[in-house]
Design an enzyme around this catalytic site. Structure first.
Site, PDB file in Angstrom:
ATOM      1  N   SER A 147       0.839  -1.197   0.000  1.00 30.55           N
ATOM      2  CA  SER A 147       0.000   0.000   0.000  1.00 30.55           C
ATOM      3  C   SER A 147       0.878   1.254   0.000  1.00 30.55           C
ATOM      4  CB  SER A 147      -0.965  -0.056   1.175  1.00 30.55           C
ATOM      5  OG  SER A 147      -1.957   0.930   1.069  1.00 30.55           O
ATOM      6  N   ASP A 240      -9.870  -3.250  -5.333  1.00 26.59           N
ATOM      7  CA  ASP A 240      -9.003  -2.279  -4.675  1.00 26.59           C
ATOM      8  C   ASP A 240      -8.916  -1.045  -5.573  1.00 26.59           C
ATOM      9  OD1 ASP A 240      -7.042  -0.845  -3.366  1.00 26.59           O
ATOM     10  OD2 ASP A 240      -5.478  -2.360  -3.584  1.00 26.59           O
ATOM     11  N   HIS A 270      -8.181  -4.935  -0.917  1.00 21.22           N
ATOM     12  CA  HIS A 270      -6.983  -4.313  -0.368  1.00 21.22           C
ATOM     13  C   HIS A 270      -6.750  -4.781   1.070  1.00 21.22           C
ATOM     14  CE1 HIS A 270      -3.932  -1.088  -0.370  1.00 21.22           C
ATOM     15  NE2 HIS A 270      -4.196  -1.015   0.928  1.00 21.22           N
TER      16      HIS A 270
END
Length: 298
Positions: A147, A240, A270
């Protein structure tokens, strides 16, 4: 969505970045509630990297390590630390056979860009300069992140190339947030996906960028030239908002002559990798370790 993952969605807390301190507390409590990982065969040491300011790191050293992985945590640049990342660092060290170094980089909004990137670059320089002490080959240093950590891994790769800094042999960008513009299909349309959605991205980017315009080091998708970067493994989750910019970045790296392995994981969202009981999460984790092991053995 993968049925094993879908069953957990009603149990997941919603991401709320409106109060960073409260979210940090909740995030730390969630991490602390997880079963402790098996650290058999690993040496663990907390160190401090001299910088301005100094950067705390945690070093996980398996026996006969082949190289090093600087592992950068997710959390939208707002949450995460050495303790919350312990559950990822341990399996990464076991699976990759590498010295894994986690970084307690400064967090936004108190420390907006480029604070986190400066910390990561300082750690990269330190690892390269102390390779003999760490028992690694200085030519075998990889950067990896999830991320926001994937953003930092891509950004430090760009900066090391541009500044002719320490060589990076490989980069792992897992579900990385790479573009601040929110113009891809997934960024525009995934407004209610678990853990990460358009609003969460906007809040995280707002904290990270502050009042500054985004540069390529803040949002690597803005980089015009991707040539000369380290080979990459890029993974994206189907549900995501970060999905399409990760795939676009992989294609642009390929077009710039950079070797890329791209894996789009169907049925995932995610951060669903944290649901370790799911078969797809086990396969994702095993692949991350195997990819790093191969890269560092090359």
């Amino acid at each position: 969505m993968d049925p094993e993952l879908e069953a957990f969605i009603p149990l997941l807390p919603r991401t709320d970045l409106t109060d960073p301190d409260a979210y940090r507390t909740m995030y730390a409590e969630m991490a602390a509630a997880r079963p402790a990982p098996d650290t058999t065969g690993l040496e663990r040491e907390d160190r401090t990297v001299p910088a301005d300011p100094d950067v705390p790191v945690r070093v996980y050293r398996p026996h006969q390590a082949q190289g090093a992985v600087i592992w950068l945590h997710g959390g939208g640049w707002v949450v995460g630390d050495l303790d919350t990342e312990h559950h990822w660092a341990v399996p990464m060290a076991h699976l990759s056979g590498a010295v894994v170094i986690t970084v307690d980089f400064r967090l936004a909004p108190e420390h907006p860009f480029p604070a986190a990137l400066d910390d990561v670059y300082a750690v990269l320089t330190w690892v390269h300069e102390h390779a003999a002490e760490l028992g690694i080959d200085p030519a075998k240093i990889a950067v990896a992140g999830h991320s926001a950590g994937g953003n930092l891994a891509a950004a430090v790769s760009l900066r090391a190339r541009d500044e002719q800094g320490p060589p990076i042999c490989f980069q792992v960008l897992n579900e990385a947030l790479l573009d601040d513009r929110q113009q891809t299909w997934s960024a525009r349309n995934f407004t209610d996906t678990p853990w990460n959605n358009r609003a969460v991205r906007a809040a995280a980017l707002g904290y990270y960028l502050g009042s500054q315009p985004a540069t390529a080091y803040a949002a690597p998708a803005r980089a015009e030239d991707l040539s000369g970067l380290p080979p990459a493994y890029i993974a994206s989750a189907e549900f995501d908002p970060n999905r399409d910019e990760a795939i676009d970045y992989a294609l642009r790296l390929l077009q710039a002559g950079v070797s890329v392995e791209l894996h789009q994981w169907p049925g995932t969202f995610h951060g669903s990798l944290a649901i370790q009981s799911a078969d797809v999460s086990q396969r994702q984790l095993a692949e991350l370790g195997a990819v790093l092991r191969r890269a560092l053995a090359a």
